[in-house]
Design a protein around this motif. Structure first.
Motif, PDB file in Angstrom:
ATOM      1  N   PRO A 194       0.829  -1.202   0.000  1.00  0.00           N
ATOM      2  CA  PRO A 194       0.000   0.000   0.000  1.00  0.00           C
ATOM      3  C   PRO A 194       0.862   1.251   0.000  1.00  0.00           C
ATOM      4  CG  PRO A 194       0.135  -0.872   2.223  1.00  0.00           C
ATOM      5  CD  PRO A 194       0.881  -1.837   1.335  1.00  0.00           C
ATOM      6  N   TYR A 195       0.279   2.320  -0.514  1.00  0.00           N
ATOM      7  CA  TYR A 195       0.991   3.595  -0.537  1.00  0.00           C
ATOM      8  C   TYR A 195       1.228   4.030   0.901  1.00  0.00           C
ATOM      9  CZ  TYR A 195       2.469   8.105  -2.373  1.00  0.00           C
ATOM     10  OH  TYR A 195       3.212   9.195  -2.712  1.00  0.00           O
ATOM     11  N   PRO A 196       2.430   4.507   1.209  1.00  0.00           N
ATOM     12  CA  PRO A 196       2.720   4.898   2.601  1.00  0.00           C
ATOM     13  C   PRO A 196       1.885   6.094   3.058  1.00  0.00           C
ATOM     14  CG  PRO A 196       4.599   5.351   1.164  1.00  0.00           C
ATOM     15  CD  PRO A 196       3.555   4.701   0.331  1.00  0.00           C
ATOM     16  N   LEU A 197       1.681   6.191   4.346  1.00  0.00           N
ATOM     17  CA  LEU A 197       0.969   7.327   4.915  1.00  0.00           C
ATOM     18  C   LEU A 197       1.794   8.596   4.757  1.00  0.00           C
ATOM     19  CD1 LEU A 197      -0.213   5.699   8.252  1.00  0.00           C
ATOM     20  CD2 LEU A 197      -1.579   6.093   6.192  1.00  0.00           C
ATOM     21  N   ALA A 198       1.128   9.742   4.677  1.00  0.00           N
ATOM     22  CA  ALA A 198       1.823  11.019   4.519  1.00  0.00           C
ATOM     23  C   ALA A 198       2.804  11.248   5.665  1.00  0.00           C
ATOM     24  CB  ALA A 198       0.816  12.168   4.445  1.00  0.00           C
ATOM     25  N   GLU A 199       2.412  10.902   6.879  1.00  0.00           N
ATOM     26  CA  GLU A 199       3.274  11.091   8.033  1.00  0.00           C
ATOM     27  C   GLU A 199       4.555  10.269   7.911  1.00  0.00           C
ATOM     28  OE1 GLU A 199       0.005  10.171   8.282  1.00  0.00           O
ATOM     29  OE2 GLU A 199      -0.805  12.110   8.903  1.00  0.00           O
ATOM     30  N   TRP A 212       0.876  20.432  -0.355  1.00  0.00           N
ATOM     31  CA  TRP A 212       1.168  20.350  -1.789  1.00  0.00           C
ATOM     32  C   TRP A 212       1.360  21.749  -2.366  1.00  0.00           C
ATOM     33  CZ3 TRP A 212      -2.131  20.864  -6.395  1.00  0.00           C
ATOM     34  CH2 TRP A 212      -1.610  20.247  -7.528  1.00  0.00           C
ATOM     35  N   LEU A 213       0.450  22.652  -2.041  1.00  0.00           N
ATOM     36  CA  LEU A 213       0.553  24.030  -2.526  1.00  0.00           C
ATOM     37  C   LEU A 213       1.777  24.738  -1.947  1.00  0.00           C
ATOM     38  CD1 LEU A 213      -3.205  25.080  -2.435  1.00  0.00           C
ATOM     39  CD2 LEU A 213      -1.762  24.785  -4.472  1.00  0.00           C
ATOM     40  N   GLN A 214       2.113  24.469  -0.687  1.00  0.00           N
ATOM     41  CA  GLN A 214       3.292  25.080  -0.069  1.00  0.00           C
ATOM     42  C   GLN A 214       4.570  24.645  -0.777  1.00  0.00           C
ATOM     43  OE1 GLN A 214       3.554  27.559   2.166  1.00  0.00           O
ATOM     44  NE2 GLN A 214       5.716  27.458   1.683  1.00  0.00           N
ATOM     45  N   GLU A 215       4.661  23.361  -1.114  1.00  0.00           N
ATOM     46  CA  GLU A 215       5.854  22.871  -1.824  1.00  0.00           C
ATOM     47  C   GLU A 215       5.940  23.486  -3.222  1.00  0.00           C
ATOM     48  OE1 GLU A 215       6.857  21.043   1.553  1.00  0.00           O
ATOM     49  OE2 GLU A 215       8.120  21.475  -0.161  1.00  0.00           O
ATOM     50  N   ILE A 252       6.222  17.299  -3.950  1.00  0.00           N
ATOM     51  CA  ILE A 252       4.975  17.528  -4.693  1.00  0.00           C
ATOM     52  C   ILE A 252       4.429  16.196  -5.193  1.00  0.00           C
ATOM     53  CG2 ILE A 252       4.020  18.531  -6.816  1.00  0.00           C
ATOM     54  CD1 ILE A 252       5.983  20.917  -6.349  1.00  0.00           C
ATOM     55  N   LEU A 253       5.321  15.346  -5.721  1.00  0.00           N
ATOM     56  CA  LEU A 253       4.905  14.015  -6.182  1.00  0.00           C
ATOM     57  C   LEU A 253       4.362  13.174  -5.034  1.00  0.00           C
ATOM     58  CD1 LEU A 253       7.820  13.092  -8.615  1.00  0.00           C
ATOM     59  CD2 LEU A 253       5.450  13.619  -9.230  1.00  0.00           C
ATOM     60  N   MET A 254       4.950  13.322  -3.833  1.00  0.00           N
ATOM     61  CA  MET A 254       4.492  12.552  -2.670  1.00  0.00           C
ATOM     62  C   MET A 254       3.048  12.891  -2.306  1.00  0.00           C
ATOM     63  SD  MET A 254       7.749  12.407   0.019  1.00  0.00           S
ATOM     64  CE  MET A 254       6.837  13.361   1.168  1.00  0.00           C
ATOM     65  N   TYR A 255       2.720  14.182  -2.356  1.00  0.00           N
ATOM     66  CA  TYR A 255       1.387  14.611  -1.911  1.00  0.00           C
ATOM     67  C   TYR A 255       0.326  14.463  -2.986  1.00  0.00           C
ATOM     68  CZ  TYR A 255       3.698  16.552   2.129  1.00  0.00           C
ATOM     69  OH  TYR A 255       4.419  16.694   3.277  1.00  0.00           O
ATOM     70  N   GLN A 315     -15.466  23.207  -3.384  1.00  0.00           N
ATOM     71  CA  GLN A 315     -14.034  23.322  -3.126  1.00  0.00           C
ATOM     72  C   GLN A 315     -13.614  24.759  -2.828  1.00  0.00           C
ATOM     73  OE1 GLN A 315     -11.374  21.215  -2.949  1.00  0.00           O
ATOM     74  NE2 GLN A 315     -12.868  19.593  -2.785  1.00  0.00           N
ATOM     75  N   SER A 316     -14.513  25.706  -3.059  1.00  0.00           N
ATOM     76  CA  SER A 316     -14.112  27.098  -2.875  1.00  0.00           C
ATOM     77  C   SER A 316     -13.872  27.411  -1.404  1.00  0.00           C
ATOM     78  CB  SER A 316     -15.192  28.034  -3.440  1.00  0.00           C
ATOM     79  OG  SER A 316     -16.407  27.817  -2.759  1.00  0.00           O
ATOM     80  N   GLY A 317     -12.661  27.913  -1.124  1.00  0.00           N
ATOM     81  CA  GLY A 317     -12.325  28.332   0.222  1.00  0.00           C
ATOM     82  C   GLY A 317     -12.015  27.208   1.191  1.00  0.00           C
ATOM     83  N   HIS A 318     -12.095  25.960   0.755  1.00  0.00           N
ATOM     84  CA  HIS A 318     -11.833  24.841   1.655  1.00  0.00           C
ATOM     85  C   HIS A 318     -10.710  23.990   1.076  1.00  0.00           C
ATOM     86  CE1 HIS A 318     -12.161  21.406   4.175  1.00  0.00           C
ATOM     87  NE2 HIS A 318     -12.785  20.646   3.303  1.00  0.00           N
ATOM     88  N   SER A 319      -9.733  23.704   1.906  1.00  0.00           N
ATOM     89  CA  SER A 319      -8.659  22.823   1.457  1.00  0.00           C
ATOM     90  C   SER A 319      -8.306  21.871   2.579  1.00  0.00           C
ATOM     91  CB  SER A 319      -7.432  23.626   1.020  1.00  0.00           C
ATOM     92  OG  SER A 319      -6.911  24.348   2.108  1.00  0.00           O
ATOM     93  N   THR A 320      -7.716  20.762   2.208  1.00  0.00           N
ATOM     94  CA  THR A 320      -7.309  19.757   3.182  1.00  0.00           C
ATOM     95  C   THR A 320      -5.842  19.995   3.553  1.00  0.00           C
ATOM     96  OG1 THR A 320      -6.558  18.233   1.482  1.00  0.00           O
ATOM     97  CG2 THR A 320      -8.891  18.097   2.117  1.00  0.00           C
ATOM     98  N   PRO A 321      -5.380  19.393   4.642  1.00  0.00           N
ATOM     99  CA  PRO A 321      -3.956  19.545   4.998  1.00  0.00           C
ATOM    100  C   PRO A 321      -3.003  19.087   3.894  1.00  0.00           C
ATOM    101  CG  PRO A 321      -5.183  18.657   6.850  1.00  0.00           C
ATOM    102  CD  PRO A 321      -6.128  18.686   5.679  1.00  0.00           C
TER     103      PRO A 321
END
Length: 180
Positions: free
Chosen positions: A87-92, A151-154, A119-122, A140-146
């Protein structure tokens, strides 16, 4: 022997670098080879009559960046192989596996590859979140997930770094290739 080692690492760095840059699977072995890192020495320190290797230089040489890239790839190829398995690893788990070192200006391309790798990881988490939102008709307007925020920060880090590089550094063909 050192020339062979340098050629091997140059080919490896170009191959793995292209695979990571374009998001392709890495075909480079994560282990099972015994090629030492290239020495950080000047060419003039090695001669055909050298009986032993010279002490490594504490200053930058023509091979300093090659050694840094090789070290990075030794660290991230096993992680990337884990990312392409199930399985794909957890983000943490992925975040814990990567550490950031400060690098000098000549190795900014290394940062850009690092951020591109993150970026590829997220990306799978962002795609999952967006697919979930579209299926449940959430706006999706105004709401984003961690994961979208990370992803956007990177992506922002990459863009700002390239912008600063382009505005402040001498422009060369090699620098332009990595900046673009």
């Amino acid at each position: 022997m050192e020339t062979r080692r340098r050629v091997w690492w140059c080919m490896t760095v170009f191959d793995v670098g292209a695979e990571l840059t374009f998001g392709r699977p890495v075909l480079w072995p994560a282990g099972g080879f015994d090629v030492a890192l290239p020495l950080n020495v000047h060419d003039w320190q090695l001669t055909a009559s050298s009986a032993k290797n010279p002490d490594e230089s504490q200053e930058n040489t023509l091979y300093s960046a090659l050694r840094v890239y090789a070290t990075l790839y030794l660290a991230i190829v096993p992680i990337y192989a884990r990312m392409t398995s199930k399985p794909y690893p957890l983000a943490e788990e992925l975040i814990a596996l990567i550490c950031r070192d400060s690098l000098e200006t000549p190795t900014l391309a290394l940062f850009w590859k690092y951020w591109n790798f993150k970026i590829l990881m997220y990306l799978p988490f962002v795609a999952r979140d967006m697919l979930h939102a579209s299926r449940s008709n959430e706006s999706q307007s105004g709401h984003s997930t961690p994961s979208q925020d990370r992803w956007l920060q990177e992506a922002k880090s990459t863009i700002m770094s390239t912008k600063d590089f382009w505005e402040q550094q001498e422009r060369t063909r090699l620098g332009a290739w990595y900046a673009l």
